[in-house]
Design a protein around this motif. Structure first.
Motif, PDB file in Angstrom:
ATOM      1  N   SER A   2      26.692   9.426 -21.257  1.00 18.79           N
ATOM      2  CA  SER A   2      27.499  10.638 -21.220  1.00 18.79           C
ATOM      3  C   SER A   2      27.749  11.150 -22.632  1.00 18.79           C
ATOM      4  O   SER A   2      27.714  10.397 -23.601  1.00 18.79           O
ATOM      5  N   GLY A   3      28.036  12.433 -22.722  1.00 18.01           N
ATOM      6  CA  GLY A   3      28.301  13.055 -24.013  1.00 18.01           C
ATOM      7  C   GLY A   3      29.522  12.483 -24.699  1.00 18.01           C
ATOM      8  O   GLY A   3      29.638  12.521 -25.916  1.00 18.01           O
ATOM      9  N   ASN A   4      30.476  11.922 -23.927  1.00 16.23           N
ATOM     10  CA  ASN A   4      31.676  11.349 -24.524  1.00 16.23           C
ATOM     11  C   ASN A   4      31.379  10.067 -25.281  1.00 16.23           C
ATOM     12  O   ASN A   4      32.165   9.661 -26.131  1.00 16.23           O
ATOM     13  N   ASP A   5      30.287   9.394 -24.958  1.00 19.27           N
ATOM     14  CA  ASP A   5      29.918   8.155 -25.636  1.00 19.27           C
ATOM     15  C   ASP A   5      29.155   8.411 -26.926  1.00 19.27           C
ATOM     16  O   ASP A   5      28.956   7.510 -27.719  1.00 19.27           O
ATOM     17  N   ILE A   6      28.711   9.632 -27.123  1.00 17.06           N
ATOM     18  CA  ILE A   6      27.866   9.977 -28.261  1.00 17.06           C
ATOM     19  C   ILE A   6      28.701  10.616 -29.370  1.00 17.06           C
ATOM     20  O   ILE A   6      29.504  11.510 -29.123  1.00 17.06           O
ATOM     21  N   VAL A   7      28.472  10.156 -30.594  1.00 17.77           N
ATOM     22  CA  VAL A   7      29.074  10.778 -31.779  1.00 17.77           C
ATOM     23  C   VAL A   7      27.979  11.617 -32.429  1.00 17.77           C
ATOM     24  O   VAL A   7      26.900  11.106 -32.743  1.00 17.77           O
ATOM     25  N   TRP A  40      17.224   7.386 -31.793  1.00 25.35           N
ATOM     26  CA  TRP A  40      18.245   8.408 -31.956  1.00 25.35           C
ATOM     27  C   TRP A  40      18.425   9.109 -30.617  1.00 25.35           C
ATOM     28  O   TRP A  40      17.572   9.038 -29.737  1.00 25.35           O
ATOM     29  N   TRP A  41      19.528   9.814 -30.469  1.00 25.28           N
ATOM     30  CA  TRP A  41      19.779  10.598 -29.279  1.00 25.28           C
ATOM     31  C   TRP A  41      19.841  12.048 -29.728  1.00 25.28           C
ATOM     32  O   TRP A  41      20.476  12.373 -30.729  1.00 25.28           O
ATOM     33  N   ILE A  42      19.152  12.912 -29.009  1.00 25.25           N
ATOM     34  CA  ILE A  42      19.110  14.327 -29.370  1.00 25.25           C
ATOM     35  C   ILE A  42      19.423  15.183 -28.146  1.00 25.25           C
ATOM     36  O   ILE A  42      19.166  14.778 -27.004  1.00 25.25           O
ATOM     37  N   PRO A  48      22.059  17.480 -21.605  1.00 26.03           N
ATOM     38  CA  PRO A  48      22.163  16.014 -21.629  1.00 26.03           C
ATOM     39  C   PRO A  48      21.419  15.402 -22.823  1.00 26.03           C
ATOM     40  O   PRO A  48      20.407  15.943 -23.280  1.00 26.03           O
ATOM     41  N   TRP A  49      21.936  14.293 -23.305  1.00 25.73           N
ATOM     42  CA  TRP A  49      21.316  13.572 -24.410  1.00 25.73           C
ATOM     43  C   TRP A  49      20.087  12.829 -23.932  1.00 25.73           C
ATOM     44  O   TRP A  49      20.050  12.355 -22.802  1.00 25.73           O
ATOM     45  N   ALA A  87      24.505   9.386 -31.821  1.00 26.74           N
ATOM     46  CA  ALA A  87      24.347   7.961 -31.535  1.00 26.74           C
ATOM     47  C   ALA A  87      25.555   7.494 -30.733  1.00 26.74           C
ATOM     48  O   ALA A  87      26.658   8.031 -30.917  1.00 26.74           O
ATOM     49  N   PRO A  88      25.360   6.505 -29.874  1.00 26.51           N
ATOM     50  CA  PRO A  88      26.518   5.961 -29.154  1.00 26.51           C
ATOM     51  C   PRO A  88      27.500   5.348 -30.149  1.00 26.51           C
ATOM     52  O   PRO A  88      27.107   4.709 -31.118  1.00 26.51           O
ATOM     53  N   ARG A  89      28.765   5.538 -29.905  1.00 23.44           N
ATOM     54  CA  ARG A  89      29.805   5.000 -30.780  1.00 23.44           C
ATOM     55  C   ARG A  89      29.636   3.497 -30.970  1.00 23.44           C
ATOM     56  O   ARG A  89      29.877   2.960 -32.050  1.00 23.44           O
TER      57      ARG A  89
END
Length: 170
Positions: A2-7, A40-42, A48-49, A87-89
């Protein structure tokens, strides 16, 4: 994920060369350390990531360029202009005292020493000298506050509030 887990760590910019390299606009102090993350997450804002393997990251002139798996030429690199990098926190290093990821500041309420609510942090701007908080009040008024110790006196993440030395009429 989820987007909340990504910084959000940065944004991809213009292509560099013809072999798929892309300029990276980082939102942090140590972007070369991101080279230690093999994935990496983009995503574009609101989308969505997705994971992408990192092929290369290097300093070039006054900036950074990055190579991502599946981006083989300039045309593919052009298609990624404006894409966010995150990236995930859980994989990021913990911040020290008085250090913050920009994502931790977004949405915090800003209150001055007189107890007046100035608004909510809607964004940050990186200038050469210091970061600047974009604070938007309930009336829609935008204030730009330097994120320096003389202005931002306390960041209380638990209370979701930043206490500042800044007049409401400034």
């Amino acid at each position: 994920m989820s987007g909340n887990d990504i910084v959000v760590l940065g944004r991809l910019a213009e292509p560099y060369g013809i072999r798929g390299w892309i300029w990276l606009h980082p939102f942090g102090d140590d972007p070369l350390s991101w080279g230690n993350m093999p994935v990496w997450w983009i995503a574009r804002e609101g989308e969505p990531w997705r994971e992408v393997a990192l092929k290369g990251l290097k300093a070039h002139g006054d900036g950074l360029v990055v190579a991502l798996d599946g981006v083989a030429d300039r045309t593919a690199a052009e298609a990624l202009k404006g894409v966010l990098v995150g990236a995930p926190r859980a994989v990021l290093p913990a911040t020290g005292e008085d250090e913050f990821y920009w994502a931790d500041l977004l949405g915090l309420e800003v209150v001055n020493t007189a107890g007046e609510r100035l608004g909510v942090v809607a964004g940050l701007i990186e200038t050469g000298a210091n970061d600047v908080l974009q604070v938007v009040g309930v009336d829609g008024r935008e204030r730009l506050l330097p994120f320096v110790a003389a202005v931002a006196l306390e960041v209380d993440r638990a209370a979701r509030q930043i206490r500042v030395e800044w007049g409401s009429d400034w």
